[in-house]
Design a protein around this motif. Structure first.
Motif, PDB file in Angstrom:
ATOM      1  N   GLU A   1       7.014  30.269  25.987  1.00  0.00           N
ATOM      2  CA  GLU A   1       5.819  31.115  25.894  1.00  0.00           C
ATOM      3  C   GLU A   1       5.260  31.170  27.307  1.00  0.00           C
ATOM      4  O   GLU A   1       4.839  30.152  27.856  1.00  0.00           O
ATOM      5  CB  GLU A   1       4.793  30.512  24.940  1.00  0.00           C
ATOM      6  CG  GLU A   1       5.217  30.517  23.496  1.00  0.00           C
ATOM      7  CD  GLU A   1       5.198  31.906  22.882  1.00  0.00           C
ATOM      8  OE1 GLU A   1       4.417  32.763  23.344  1.00  0.00           O
ATOM      9  OE2 GLU A   1       5.975  32.135  21.941  1.00  0.00           O
ATOM     10  N   LEU A   2       5.265  32.355  27.912  1.00  0.00           N
ATOM     11  CA  LEU A   2       4.858  32.516  29.303  1.00  0.00           C
ATOM     12  C   LEU A   2       3.534  33.253  29.374  1.00  0.00           C
ATOM     13  O   LEU A   2       3.400  34.376  28.896  1.00  0.00           O
ATOM     14  CB  LEU A   2       5.929  33.293  30.073  1.00  0.00           C
ATOM     15  CG  LEU A   2       5.723  33.434  31.578  1.00  0.00           C
ATOM     16  CD1 LEU A   2       5.867  32.076  32.264  1.00  0.00           C
ATOM     17  CD2 LEU A   2       6.729  34.419  32.152  1.00  0.00           C
ATOM     18  N   ASP A   3       2.547  32.597  29.966  1.00  0.00           N
ATOM     19  CA  ASP A   3       1.278  33.229  30.264  1.00  0.00           C
ATOM     20  C   ASP A   3       1.261  33.494  31.764  1.00  0.00           C
ATOM     21  O   ASP A   3       1.797  32.701  32.543  1.00  0.00           O
ATOM     22  CB  ASP A   3       0.106  32.315  29.877  1.00  0.00           C
ATOM     23  CG  ASP A   3       0.035  32.103  28.376  1.00  0.00           C
ATOM     24  OD1 ASP A   3      -0.203  33.078  27.646  1.00  0.00           O
ATOM     25  OD2 ASP A   3       0.226  30.957  27.932  1.00  0.00           O
ATOM     26  N   VAL A   4       0.642  34.595  32.177  1.00  0.00           N
ATOM     27  CA  VAL A   4       0.636  34.981  33.582  1.00  0.00           C
ATOM     28  C   VAL A   4      -0.781  35.279  34.038  1.00  0.00           C
ATOM     29  O   VAL A   4      -1.524  36.001  33.350  1.00  0.00           O
ATOM     30  CB  VAL A   4       1.519  36.230  33.823  1.00  0.00           C
ATOM     31  CG1 VAL A   4       1.521  36.620  35.295  1.00  0.00           C
ATOM     32  CG2 VAL A   4       2.940  35.997  33.323  1.00  0.00           C
ATOM     33  N   VAL A   5      -1.157  34.719  35.175  1.00  0.00           N
ATOM     34  CA  VAL A   5      -2.388  35.092  35.872  1.00  0.00           C
ATOM     35  C   VAL A   5      -2.002  35.410  37.312  1.00  0.00           C
ATOM     36  O   VAL A   5      -0.993  34.916  37.819  1.00  0.00           O
ATOM     37  CB  VAL A   5      -3.475  33.997  35.816  1.00  0.00           C
ATOM     38  CG1 VAL A   5      -3.950  33.769  34.381  1.00  0.00           C
ATOM     39  CG2 VAL A   5      -2.999  32.698  36.430  1.00  0.00           C
ATOM     40  N   SER A   6      -2.809  36.243  37.968  1.00  0.00           N
ATOM     41  CA  SER A   6      -2.386  36.750  39.265  1.00  0.00           C
ATOM     42  C   SER A   6      -3.138  36.179  40.465  1.00  0.00           C
ATOM     43  O   SER A   6      -2.911  36.613  41.590  1.00  0.00           O
ATOM     44  CB  SER A   6      -2.488  38.280  39.285  1.00  0.00           C
ATOM     45  OG  SER A   6      -3.825  38.668  39.060  1.00  0.00           O
ATOM     46  N   ASP A   7      -4.011  35.209  40.240  1.00  0.00           N
ATOM     47  CA  ASP A   7      -4.656  34.573  41.386  1.00  0.00           C
ATOM     48  C   ASP A   7      -5.110  33.160  41.035  1.00  0.00           C
ATOM     49  O   ASP A   7      -5.108  32.771  39.865  1.00  0.00           O
ATOM     50  CB  ASP A   7      -5.818  35.420  41.927  1.00  0.00           C
ATOM     51  CG  ASP A   7      -6.984  35.546  40.964  1.00  0.00           C
ATOM     52  OD1 ASP A   7      -7.555  34.512  40.571  1.00  0.00           O
ATOM     53  OD2 ASP A   7      -7.324  36.681  40.611  1.00  0.00           O
ATOM     54  N   GLY A   8      -5.489  32.413  42.056  1.00  0.00           N
ATOM     55  CA  GLY A   8      -5.845  31.018  41.866  1.00  0.00           C
ATOM     56  C   GLY A   8      -7.107  30.799  41.056  1.00  0.00           C
ATOM     57  O   GLY A   8      -7.206  29.836  40.299  1.00  0.00           O
ATOM     58  N   VAL A   9      -8.087  31.674  41.208  1.00  0.00           N
ATOM     59  CA  VAL A   9      -9.331  31.545  40.440  1.00  0.00           C
ATOM     60  C   VAL A   9      -9.031  31.685  38.952  1.00  0.00           C
ATOM     61  O   VAL A   9      -9.475  30.870  38.133  1.00  0.00           O
ATOM     62  CB  VAL A   9     -10.378  32.582  40.911  1.00  0.00           C
ATOM     63  CG1 VAL A   9     -11.599  32.572  40.002  1.00  0.00           C
ATOM     64  CG2 VAL A   9     -10.788  32.296  42.360  1.00  0.00           C
ATOM     65  N   ASP A  10      -8.253  32.712  38.594  1.00  0.00           N
ATOM     66  CA  ASP A  10      -7.884  32.890  37.183  1.00  0.00           C
ATOM     67  C   ASP A  10      -7.047  31.717  36.676  1.00  0.00           C
ATOM     68  O   ASP A  10      -7.166  31.317  35.516  1.00  0.00           O
ATOM     69  CB  ASP A  10      -7.128  34.200  36.978  1.00  0.00           C
ATOM     70  CG  ASP A  10      -8.053  35.417  36.982  1.00  0.00           C
ATOM     71  OD1 ASP A  10      -9.287  35.246  36.925  1.00  0.00           O
ATOM     72  OD2 ASP A  10      -7.532  36.543  37.040  1.00  0.00           O
ATOM     73  N   ALA A  11      -6.204  31.156  37.529  1.00  0.00           N
ATOM     74  CA  ALA A  11      -5.392  30.005  37.127  1.00  0.00           C
ATOM     75  C   ALA A  11      -6.281  28.835  36.719  1.00  0.00           C
ATOM     76  O   ALA A  11      -6.066  28.225  35.664  1.00  0.00           O
ATOM     77  CB  ALA A  11      -4.448  29.581  38.259  1.00  0.00           C
TER      78      ALA A  11
ATOM     79  N   GLU B   1     -12.987  34.309  30.119  1.00  0.00           N
ATOM     80  CA  GLU B   1     -12.094  35.077  29.254  1.00  0.00           C
ATOM     81  C   GLU B   1     -10.916  34.253  28.747  1.00  0.00           C
ATOM     82  O   GLU B   1     -10.188  34.672  27.857  1.00  0.00           O
ATOM     83  CB  GLU B   1     -11.590  36.333  29.967  1.00  0.00           C
ATOM     84  CG  GLU B   1     -10.639  36.048  31.119  1.00  0.00           C
ATOM     85  CD  GLU B   1     -10.110  37.319  31.765  1.00  0.00           C
ATOM     86  OE1 GLU B   1      -9.247  37.989  31.151  1.00  0.00           O
ATOM     87  OE2 GLU B   1     -10.564  37.636  32.870  1.00  0.00           O
ATOM     88  N   TYR B   2     -10.721  33.060  29.311  1.00  0.00           N
ATOM     89  CA  TYR B   2      -9.601  32.194  28.915  1.00  0.00           C
ATOM     90  C   TYR B   2     -10.055  31.041  28.017  1.00  0.00           C
ATOM     91  O   TYR B   2      -9.372  30.022  27.912  1.00  0.00           O
ATOM     92  CB  TYR B   2      -8.903  31.643  30.159  1.00  0.00           C
ATOM     93  CG  TYR B   2      -8.398  32.736  31.073  1.00  0.00           C
ATOM     94  CD1 TYR B   2      -7.297  33.510  30.727  1.00  0.00           C
ATOM     95  CD2 TYR B   2      -9.031  33.002  32.280  1.00  0.00           C
ATOM     96  CE1 TYR B   2      -6.838  34.519  31.551  1.00  0.00           C
ATOM     97  CE2 TYR B   2      -8.574  34.010  33.122  1.00  0.00           C
ATOM     98  CZ  TYR B   2      -7.486  34.757  32.755  1.00  0.00           C
ATOM     99  OH  TYR B   2      -7.035  35.762  33.570  1.00  0.00           O
ATOM    100  N   ALA B   3     -11.192  31.198  27.358  1.00  0.00           N
ATOM    101  CA  ALA B   3     -11.737  30.124  26.521  1.00  0.00           C
ATOM    102  C   ALA B   3     -10.756  29.667  25.447  1.00  0.00           C
ATOM    103  O   ALA B   3     -10.743  28.489  25.078  1.00  0.00           O
ATOM    104  CB  ALA B   3     -13.051  30.572  25.878  1.00  0.00           C
TER     105      ALA B   3
END
Length: 154
Positions: A39-49, A58-60
């Motif tokens: 199961e792969l989740d993707v975020v595009s920057d360090g803050v979102d990570a 939004e990632y609660a």
């Protein structure tokens, strides 16, 4: 978590922190070809990570990954800064982090390990070699390595 295998019902969860759409596509392709359900989740920057891993904003409801694949060259917060934040957080420091980056600079390798990255992989330029690198990583980390349990005490 126990190590996933084709017979286990629970797939391995990976958070890919990557801002290059081509590398995201290749990584997804490599995992599709693998033998382990991912199961792969993707975020595009360090803050979102960090928000994803801390289950904030939004990632609660984000699932806790078994492993993080982290690029170093990211917008808003680079990979080194993400590693530093993870190591300072007792609830997150056990999550294995694999740096997967285009940088071959010795300084980046040293800094990543100083910040407690569990491995450092350089992305091959050739798409087929890239896919093979991800598949080899997948086999090693999810077939041979025993991953730490989630730290419920934090």
């Amino acid at each position: 978590m126990t190590n996933p295998s084709p017979s286990n019902a629970e797939p391995a969860r990976i958070l890919l922190v990557e801002d290059n759409p081509g590398d995201i596509r290749l990584t997804k392709e490599a995992f599709k070809r693998g033998r382990i359900e991912i199961e792969l989740d993707v975020v595009s920057d360090g803050v979102d990570a960090l928000e994803f891993l801390s289950q904030e904003g939004e990632y609660a409801d984000a699932p806790r990954p078994d492993l993080v694949l982290l690029d170093l060259n990211l917008p808003r917060m680079n990979g080194d800064e993400v590693l530093e934040e993870l190591q300072d957080d007792p609830a997150l420091r056990r999550i294995p982090v694999i740096v997967l980056t285009s940088s071959q600079a010795e300084e980046d390798v040293i800094t990543s390990y100083d910040l407690r990255a569990n491995a450092y992989l350089t992305k091959p330029v050739d798409p087929d070699a890239f896919i093979e690198t991800v598949r080899t990583f997948e086999k090693f980390w999810f077939s041979m390595v025993r991953l730490p349990p989630e730290d419920d005490s934090a």
